[in-house]
Scaffold this active site. Structure first.
Site, mmCIF file in Angstrom:
data_model
loop_
_atom_site.group_PDB
_atom_site.id
_atom_site.type_symbol
_atom_site.label_atom_id
_atom_site.label_comp_id
_atom_site.label_asym_id
_atom_site.label_seq_id
_atom_site.Cartn_x
_atom_site.Cartn_y
_atom_site.Cartn_z
ATOM 1 N N SER A 9 0.846 -1.187 0.000
ATOM 2 C CA SER A 9 0.000 0.000 0.000
ATOM 3 C C SER A 9 0.883 1.240 0.000
ATOM 4 O O SER A 9 2.025 1.197 0.470
ATOM 5 C CB SER A 9 -0.887 0.014 1.253
ATOM 6 O OG SER A 9 -1.538 1.256 1.418
ATOM 7 N N TYR A 41 -2.769 -0.805 10.538
ATOM 8 C CA TYR A 41 -2.782 -1.135 9.107
ATOM 9 C C TYR A 41 -1.483 -0.688 8.429
ATOM 10 O O TYR A 41 -0.836 -1.448 7.705
ATOM 11 C CB TYR A 41 -3.984 -0.470 8.435
ATOM 12 C CG TYR A 41 -4.066 -0.712 6.938
ATOM 13 C CD1 TYR A 41 -4.569 -1.899 6.438
ATOM 14 C CD2 TYR A 41 -3.632 0.266 6.036
ATOM 15 C CE1 TYR A 41 -4.643 -2.124 5.063
ATOM 16 C CE2 TYR A 41 -3.702 0.054 4.668
ATOM 17 C CZ TYR A 41 -4.206 -1.145 4.189
ATOM 18 O OH TYR A 41 -4.266 -1.361 2.836
#
Length: 696
Positions: free
Chosen positions: A573, A586
């Site tokens: 990501s 996360y």
């Protein structure tokens, strides 16, 4: 009241031809639906009738015959070659003789009716020259058992009397058509023939009569073999060997999964292959018997068989009780010996104009107690090769029950395997797609980014294993991609090492091995440092950091054992480098994944395994993560309506464009499609340009 007019001659002819074609298709389906009658893509059917000559409007006699490469069970009218019967039969007058019979195949182009439909097969003459309206040429196991028995001619007379005639072996082609025409004319009482070393042919005045006669020959041969087998007093393949009995199912499948990567690597020495595993009772019983070494050495007989299986399989000469390591240690020597023998076979029979040797690796590998591994350019080809070898085992059993198995000699096999016409057919094959022969495992692939990646990889030619926590959703996503020859769905909790190992085993048993692994499984929880619980932290790290580690570890074992290199791709990501609010768990786990890419690129490079990552921005549309609550949490964090979150992400980028699952799939293909072969350790941003996430 208007009096109806009679149909024109042209309309009647067209209706008659449509009926003829429909009956031929129905007969083909009926025969092709039962594997006892013929093997996949094997044999051909035909019908003769009348049609209209588009140039003159007059009536013309036509032949409809299954075209080259088609399958009877799924035949459509488009799969028929349509030829003018008078022209095909006129070729007899210009036939230059058996030494030049291959030249006649090109002449079929001058016999086509209109556009001609499918390409005519080598067996067209057999159908055209027999002076009966309907002809079937089939490859039933029972018929080939008679055809390959040492005293097949005498046995054919014993079984059928003069109702079925023996035709000595001849390679398929124009001369065989002449032979069968002569035999049919000389034996008006005959309903068909057994072709030595090959199969059967039957004929009839109507489509139904032809079908009935084909089935009569097949079932009569089956009954004869069954009766002789029961009277034999022993197994046709001899006594069961000590230590060669089939392993229990769980044990043999675990052993098969452990052996599959090394076997695929050996079978792909000359060119990459996809694999298929079979542990049917037919195969396991054959390998447990004393005669299997003798019979496997004799090779297959029917041309349809050995064109797909090579003339002989590679047989592991160890008992079922041998350990995995003992088999792995033995395989290199067996493979080297196989390649040397195949090269010698080629040298014994090749002539100056023979095509170059196509590869010396086996297409079928037999492992006692475990089963059969078969290989091909794609999953269907590999599966069909295995099915054909099962046919060959059935043939050998039948021939050994009624006589002695005596296939056509090696020189004849070579003439067909390296036939100029076969080579021309191979050269006409379309260029393979970029990911042809590659086997991909994608985690978290039942929805969102993973689903898009799986679909793209399959579209580019890969076989795909759709892995997901939800087995039913994984199966549905795989079915959407295509048949089990293209994609399968498996359950995979990536945080559980045993579950990951089971998913990898399922992949290698389905397709032979692995080449391309995408670590995509993930979930998201949006919370600040103070709001993030220990349970949330552990969950995210278990699925993405630990999960990626477990998947990479299990699949790297396969890639290393194959010795074929491979690709590991991490869907990380932009958050792995971008510090956003309320995202500690996360983003930390994504940073973990990002560094795994660098670490594994350094460690696995010596094995030819490339490891790269992709850093997407938030992918809202089609995302299971965003739909599952993450979207609402992030929208709250940024103070925008959830339905506008995608637009919000897009507006903060340099390109002002939203990122979709398909864009991440594009990046996976760019990394693995063959253009970036010297790239490893790279992270590719797919974020429309987030300056704060630029790699430094």
């Amino acid at each position: 009241m208007t009096t109806p007019t009679a149909p024109s001659e042209e309309t009647t002819t067209m209706d008659d031809s449509a009926t003829t074609v429909q009956q031929l298709i129905e007969r083909s389906h009926a025969l092709g639906a039962d594997p006892r009658n013929t093997n996949y893509a094997g044999g051909n059917t035909s019908a003769k009738g009348t049609g209209t000559d588009p140039a003159t409007g007059g009536e013309v006699e036509l032949l409809w015959v299954k075209g080259s490469g088609g399958d009877l069970g799924t035949l459509t009218p488009a799969g028929l070659a349509v030829l003018r019967l008078d022209r095909v039969r006129a070729l007899v007058d210009v036939y230059p003789g058996v030494d030049r019979e291959d030249e006649m195949v090109a002449a079929f182009d001058y016999c086509l009716h209109g556009r001609g439909g499918a390409a005519p097969s080598i067996d067209t003459t057999m159908h055209a020259l027999v002076d009966v309206a309907h002809v079937d040429h089939l490859h039933p196991d029972s018929g080939i058992a008679l055809a390959t028995a040492a005293d097949g001619e005498a046995l054919t007379a014993e079984v059928f009397g003069d109702r079925v005639v023996w035709v000595p072996w001849r390679r398929p082609g124009f001369q065989l058509g002449l032979d069968i025409r002569a035999i049919a004319a000389e034996n008006p009482q005959a309903i068909g023939c057994v072709l030595g070393g090959h199969g059967i042919t039957a004929w009839g005045a109507t489509s139904q009569e032809c079908q009935d006669r084909s089935l009569e020959i097949i079932r009569t041969a089956e009954d004869f073999i069954a009766k002789r087998t029961s009277q034999l007093g022993r197994h046709p393949f001899g006594e069961q060997l000590d230590g060669y009995a089939p392993l229990p199912e769980a044990e043999r499948r675990a052993k098969a999964a452990a052996l599959a990567p090394a076997l695929r690597g050996l079978a792909s020495t000359d060119r990459p292959q996809v694999g298929h595993f079979t542990d049917s009772d037919v195969v396991l019983d054959f390998l447990a018997r004393a005669e299997h070494p003798r019979l496997t050495a004799l090779g297959t007989s029917c041309p349809d068989h050995f064109l797909r299986t090579k003339v002989r399989p590679l047989v592991v000469d160890l008992p079922a009780t041998a350990s995995v390591q003992e088999v792995l240690d033995r395989l290199p020597a067996l493979h080297e010996a196989y390649r040397e023998e195949y090269a010698a076979y080629y040298a014994r029979h090749a002539t100056a104009d023979s095509p170059a040797m196509r590869g010396a690796d086996p297409l079928v590998v037999l492992v006692p107690g475990v089963g059969m591994f078969s290989y091909g350019k794609d999953k269907q080809t590999a599966r069909v090769a295995g099915e054909f070898y099962v046919n060959a085992v059935n043939v050998m059993r039948g021939a050994e029950a009624i006589s002695t198995y005596a296939p056509i000699d090696e020189a004849e096999k070579f003439r067909i395997e390296y036939w100029a016409l076969e080579e021309a057919k191979l050269q006409r094959m379309p260029k393979p797609k970029p990911l042809a022969t590659r086997i991909a495992l994608v985690t978290g692939a039942a929805s969102g980014i993973g689903r898009a990646i799986a679909q793209r990889l399959a579209a580019e030619g890969a076989c795909v294993v759709v892995a997901d926590l939800d087995a039913a959703k994984a199966a549905d996503a795989a079915a959407e991609i295509g048949s089990s020859d293209v994609a399968i769905g498996v359950a995979a909790d990536v945080s559980d090492a045993a579950a990951v190992a089971a998913a990898v085993d399922a992949a290698v048993l389905a397709f032979g091995g692995l080449d391309l692994v995408v670590n995509n499984a993930g979930l998201s929880i949006s919370a600040s440092l103070l709001e993030t619980t220990e349970q949330q932290w552990d969950l995210l790290h278990d699925v993405m950091a630990k999960g990626s580690f477990l998947v990479s570890q299990a699949t790297a074992r396969v890639l290393i054992a194959q010795g074929m290199g491979g690709d590991l791709v991490y869907i990380s990501s932009k958050n792995s480098v971008f510090a956003g609010p309320s995202n500690i768990a996360y983003s930390a786990t994504k940073a973990d994944q990002a560094h795994q890419v660098r670490l594994l690129a350094a460690e696995l490079g010596e094995f030819g395994i490339r490891v790269n990552g992709i850093n997407p921005d938030g992918v809202v549309r089609g995302s299971g993560i965003f739909a599952g609550g993450w979207g609402a949490q992030r929208a709250k964090t940024y103070g925008v309506p959830e339905e506008e979150l995608g637009k919000f992400y897009a507006q903060r980028t340099l390109l002002k464009r939203e990122v979709l699952p398909e864009h991440v799939a594009d990046a996976v293909f760019a990394l693995t499609g063959g253009e970036l072969t010297r790239t490893t350790g790279l992270h590719v941003p797919v974020d429309s340009g987030v300056a704060a996430a630029f790699l430094r």
